[in-house]
Write a protein that holds these residues in place. Structure first.
Motif, PDB file in Angstrom:
ATOM      1  N   PHE A 163     -11.582  -3.128   3.669  1.00 58.65           N
ATOM      2  CA  PHE A 163     -10.990  -2.962   2.342  1.00 58.65           C
ATOM      3  C   PHE A 163     -10.097  -4.160   2.067  1.00 58.65           C
ATOM      4  CE2 PHE A 163      -7.340  -1.634  -0.247  1.00 58.65           C
ATOM      5  CZ  PHE A 163      -7.952  -1.048  -1.334  1.00 58.65           C
ATOM      6  N   LEU A 164     -10.435  -4.934   1.047  1.00 57.36           N
ATOM      7  CA  LEU A 164      -9.594  -6.028   0.586  1.00 57.36           C
ATOM      8  C   LEU A 164      -9.253  -5.788  -0.877  1.00 57.36           C
ATOM      9  CD1 LEU A 164     -11.276  -7.423   3.036  1.00 57.36           C
ATOM     10  CD2 LEU A 164     -10.452  -9.544   2.022  1.00 57.36           C
ATOM     11  N   PHE A 165      -7.971  -5.827  -1.181  1.00 59.44           N
ATOM     12  CA  PHE A 165      -7.496  -5.566  -2.538  1.00 59.44           C
ATOM     13  C   PHE A 165      -6.757  -6.808  -3.026  1.00 59.44           C
ATOM     14  CE2 PHE A 165      -4.725  -2.643  -5.366  1.00 59.44           C
ATOM     15  CZ  PHE A 165      -5.588  -2.860  -6.434  1.00 59.44           C
ATOM     16  N   PHE A 166      -7.397  -7.549  -3.928  1.00 62.66           N
ATOM     17  CA  PHE A 166      -6.868  -8.830  -4.398  1.00 62.66           C
ATOM     18  C   PHE A 166      -5.904  -8.611  -5.561  1.00 62.66           C
ATOM     19  CE2 PHE A 166     -11.029  -9.624  -2.532  1.00 62.66           C
ATOM     20  CZ  PHE A 166     -10.766 -10.673  -1.663  1.00 62.66           C
ATOM     21  N   ASP A 167      -4.755  -9.310  -5.518  1.00 65.15           N
ATOM     22  CA  ASP A 167      -3.681  -9.051  -6.474  1.00 65.15           C
ATOM     23  C   ASP A 167      -3.399 -10.211  -7.431  1.00 65.15           C
ATOM     24  OD1 ASP A 167      -1.745  -7.173  -7.372  1.00 65.15           O
ATOM     25  OD2 ASP A 167      -0.163  -8.321  -6.389  1.00 65.15           O
ATOM     26  N   SER A 173      -0.507  -5.421   4.905  1.00 63.63           N
ATOM     27  CA  SER A 173      -0.068  -5.737   3.551  1.00 63.63           C
ATOM     28  C   SER A 173       0.600  -7.102   3.540  1.00 63.63           C
ATOM     29  CB  SER A 173       0.913  -4.676   3.044  1.00 63.63           C
ATOM     30  OG  SER A 173       1.492  -5.064   1.821  1.00 63.63           O
ATOM     31  N   GLN A 174       0.404  -7.832   2.450  1.00 66.54           N
ATOM     32  CA  GLN A 174       1.021  -9.139   2.277  1.00 66.54           C
ATOM     33  C   GLN A 174       2.171  -9.077   1.279  1.00 66.54           C
ATOM     34  OE1 GLN A 174       0.293 -12.131   3.785  1.00 66.54           O
ATOM     35  NE2 GLN A 174      -1.054 -10.990   5.149  1.00 66.54           N
ATOM     36  N   ALA A 175       2.744  -7.877   1.094  1.00 64.14           N
ATOM     37  CA  ALA A 175       3.721  -7.666   0.023  1.00 64.14           C
ATOM     38  C   ALA A 175       4.969  -8.527   0.170  1.00 64.14           C
ATOM     39  CB  ALA A 175       4.107  -6.190  -0.030  1.00 64.14           C
ATOM     40  N   LEU A 231       0.828  -1.204   0.000  1.00 60.30           N
ATOM     41  CA  LEU A 231       0.000   0.000   0.000  1.00 60.30           C
ATOM     42  C   LEU A 231       0.864   1.256   0.000  1.00 60.30           C
ATOM     43  CD1 LEU A 231      -2.715  -1.124   2.582  1.00 60.30           C
ATOM     44  CD2 LEU A 231      -2.911  -1.039   0.088  1.00 60.30           C
ATOM     45  N   ARG A 232       2.171   1.072  -0.243  1.00 56.08           N
ATOM     46  CA  ARG A 232       3.106   2.192  -0.252  1.00 56.08           C
ATOM     47  C   ARG A 232       3.530   2.592  -1.661  1.00 56.08           C
ATOM     48  NH1 ARG A 232       7.829   1.565   1.537  1.00 56.08           N
ATOM     49  NH2 ARG A 232       8.106   3.678   2.298  1.00 56.08           N
ATOM     50  N   ASP A 236      -0.812   4.784   1.363  1.00 57.33           N
ATOM     51  CA  ASP A 236      -0.643   5.099   2.782  1.00 57.33           C
ATOM     52  C   ASP A 236      -0.554   6.603   3.013  1.00 57.33           C
ATOM     53  OD1 ASP A 236       1.822   5.208   1.462  1.00 57.33           O
ATOM     54  OD2 ASP A 236       2.947   4.807   3.297  1.00 57.33           O
ATOM     55  N   LYS A 237      -0.197   7.358   1.961  1.00 55.62           N
ATOM     56  CA  LYS A 237      -0.114   8.812   2.072  1.00 55.62           C
ATOM     57  C   LYS A 237      -1.362   9.511   1.550  1.00 55.62           C
ATOM     58  CE  LYS A 237       4.917   9.215   1.396  1.00 55.62           C
ATOM     59  NZ  LYS A 237       5.944   9.830   0.524  1.00 55.62           N
ATOM     60  N   THR A 238      -2.217   8.769   0.880  1.00 59.01           N
ATOM     61  CA  THR A 238      -3.372   9.392   0.244  1.00 59.01           C
ATOM     62  C   THR A 238      -4.663   8.806   0.806  1.00 59.01           C
ATOM     63  OG1 THR A 238      -3.062   7.822  -1.596  1.00 59.01           O
ATOM     64  CG2 THR A 238      -2.164  10.033  -1.868  1.00 59.01           C
TER      65      THR A 238
END
Length: 595
Positions: A379-383, A345-347, A327-328, A333-335
């Motif tokens: 909020f879930l964002f699938f990649d 995050s699972q990055a 999310l960076r 994370d800033k917006t």
């Protein structure tokens, strides 16, 4: 006296009035601290001194001409540079964007239609040009004095290096006191090296950021009026977003769980829905801010979150934010999530399908552990779809599919079927995970008091129009910007909607139907409520570097080079000029929320 030495001194002297003129751009910046003022001084001397140094090198060629002619050309070049800086200031003050080839194209191709100046402005412009010419004649006269120029050029170089390094560190450390200044300066492209600095331990990788106090006094004027949000009923809100999911892949064969859910009570499917861009940054930004993607840099620089998230905070919502990817980058994370903690995050996980699975598990734990008396925003964002990834033992594969993605093989003659089938398999996998989330909500009785938004940031292209476009971020065809939208809203009528809707419409819908915000929509949003059916001949869509106006059967694409194209829906060139009034309206919106 050597001509080139005099040219060098002339351009050094020209830096003084130029820096004084450019200092006027500080009127559009937030109130500066001593440190930010020092950074601005270093930038004016370093960056613009470098640009004038390039002009000095170019004008040294005039030494090949007769002496008087060469001197005249140097003076004229200096006057033109100063006049351009003054014109840029006037344009920025009126429209909040800088001079570019695109601006010149608009000005000369549609005189008076998009960009217009009063007779007084024209008169002032002529006076400015004459004034610049007078100043440059004086500077050329003073350049006769013999003094070594290399110490001054050394100072310019030191200012350039120090200001660029300062900005890179400030950007990596999320110091918006510095980064918020940059978009206001013309022809300025500062250095960023966030990942490099974090990797070497020169900057800390922040897991959260806090909005700074000077936001309300910054270069942004957002919202335009005070907003008060008082929910009619405190419903939970859950966003389930799938990266790179195109609209026509929401069907029972590829996404059976979501397709079934779209037909459930209190659930509406929007069949003609568009993202605000063809990239993750633009799509997510438009969904949460309801503003054009061209505002991204200003909001990221000032770390100002959207009013939508402020409403959730003000009404004591719990936050469950789970991104499979970082999310960076882009800096959500800033917006979007500025000031919200924690952000999950699972990055670090290599496999994208496992990241998505882990996010679902973590969200399930969030539902178990949360206070049931407190509403939540999820909020879930699938990649996995973005990466065309799925578990090796996933049984519902779409055959035949590409065993391994090899982009070098993609060309205009390549059969996209196996490639797209791999993509469809990834959609099936994410659909199964969304099905698990929906079952969790149903099992806990939460579907009766939770708004569920299922959509995507952008689409994905598979050479749909046989012009060798693959993926996303490259054009504004339906394949890349048309996305699914399914909304479950307890107590609202379900069904299907066929008129055009946009990501810009989500914030106005929640503002009016959930938070009962009474302020005019135009004070914080480009959109309209999803329930409002009206004529929308153009939608504004953006990317990382350009933007477009997308009509029903055509689009106007504006490039950084200044070129504009009128294209059909299949990306074929169309005759005629871009519609001046539509472009004027878009430019108005792209400058509406700047001071």
């Amino acid at each position: 006296m050597p001509f080139m030495s005099r040219v060098s001194r002339f351009w050094l002297l020209a830096l003084l009035p130029l820096a004084a003129l450019l200092w006027r751009f500080s009127a559009f910046m937030p109130p500066m601290t001593p440190l930010s003022a020092l950074y601005l001084v270093l930038t004016l001397v370093g960056w613009y001194g470098l640009l004038l140094g390039l002009l000095a090198l170019a004008s040294s060629l005039f030494a090949l001409l007769p002496r008087r002619l060469g001197a005249t050309l140097v003076v004229v070049m200096g006057a033109c540079a100063g006049a351009l800086a003054w014109v840029d200031l006037e344009v920025f003050e009126q429209y909040r964007f800088h001079l570019s080839p695109f601006v010149f194209d608009l000005f000369f191709s549609e005189p008076g239609e998009v960009i217009s100046f009063s007779w007084l402005t024209w008169l002032a412009g002529i006076a400015a040009m004459l004034g610049c010419l007078f100043i440059c004649v004086g500077l050329w006269h003073f350049s006769r004095a013999r003094w070594p120029s290399w110490p001054a050029w050394t100072l310019v170089a030191l200012c350039f290096l120090s200001s660029q390094l300062w900005h890179a560190v400030a950007d990596a450390r999320a110091d918006s006191r510095i980064t918020v200044l940059t978009r206001n300066l013309p022809a300025y492209q500062p250095l960023t090296a966030k990942r490099f600095m974090v990797k070497h331990g020169w900057a800390k990788a922040h897991t959260e950021t806090q909005a700074l106090d000077f936001h309300q006094k910054g270069a942004l004027r957002y919202p335009l009026s005070p907003l008060s949000a008082h929910p009619k009923q405190k419903l939970n809100v859950l966003y389930l977003l799938v990266d790179a999911w195109r609209a026509d892949e929401l069907n029972p064969q590829v996404a059976p769980n979501i397709s079934t859910f779209a037909k459930s009570p209190d659930t509406k499917r929007y069949l003609n829905h568009y993202s605000g861009g063809n990239s993750t940054q633009a799509g997510i930004f438009s969904l949460f801010y309801s503003l054009p993607a061209t505002y991204w840099g200003a909001f990221a620089g000032s770390q100002q979150g959207p009013v939508l998230m402020d409403w959730f905070k003000e009404n004591d919502y719990a936050f469950g934010i789970y991104g499979s990817a970082t999310l960076r980058s882009p800096a959500f994370d800033k917006t979007v999530f500025s000031g919200i903690s924690p952000l999950h995050s699972q990055a670090g996980e290599e496999k994208r399908w496992r990241r998505d699975s882990n996010s679902v598990e973590q969200f399930g734990q969030f539902l178990e552990q949360r206070d049931p008396k407190q509403p939540f925003f999820g909020f879930l964002f699938f990649d996995a779809v973005h990466a065309y990834d799925f578990p090796p033992d996933f049984e519902s594969k779409v055959e035949p599919y590409w065993q391994r993605v090899d982009h070098i093989k993609l060309n205009n003659d390549f059969d996209p079927t196996p490639y797209r089938n791999r993509y469809r398999t990834a959609v099936r996998y994410v659909d199964s995970l969304v099905g698990k989330v929906l079952e969790q909500l149903k099992a806990k009785g939460l579907l009766d008091n939770t708004i569920v938004v299922i959509s995507a940031d952008h689409g994905e292209e598979f050479n749909d129009h046989h012009k060798n476009y693959w993926g996303h971020g490259s054009n504004y065809s339906d394949a890349q910007v048309k996305v699914p939208l399914v909304i479950h809203w307890p107590g609202k009528e379900g069904g299907e909607v066929s008129y055009r809707t946009s990501h810009f419409d989500l914030v106005p819908t929640l503002a009016q139907d959930l938070f009962d915000v009474e302020a005019p929509l135009t004070d914080y949003s480009l959109g309209q409520p999803l329930s409002r059916q009206g004529d929308r001949p153009w939608l504004l869509v953006g990317s990382y570097y350009n933007y477009a106006l997308k009509g029903n059967n055509e689009m106007v694409v504006a490039y950084p080079t200044g070129q504009t194209e009128l294209l059909s829906g299949d990306l074929s060139p169309l005759p005629g000029r871009p519609p001046a009034q539509a472009i004027k309206a878009a430019l108005t919106w792209m400058g509406r929320f700047y001071r």
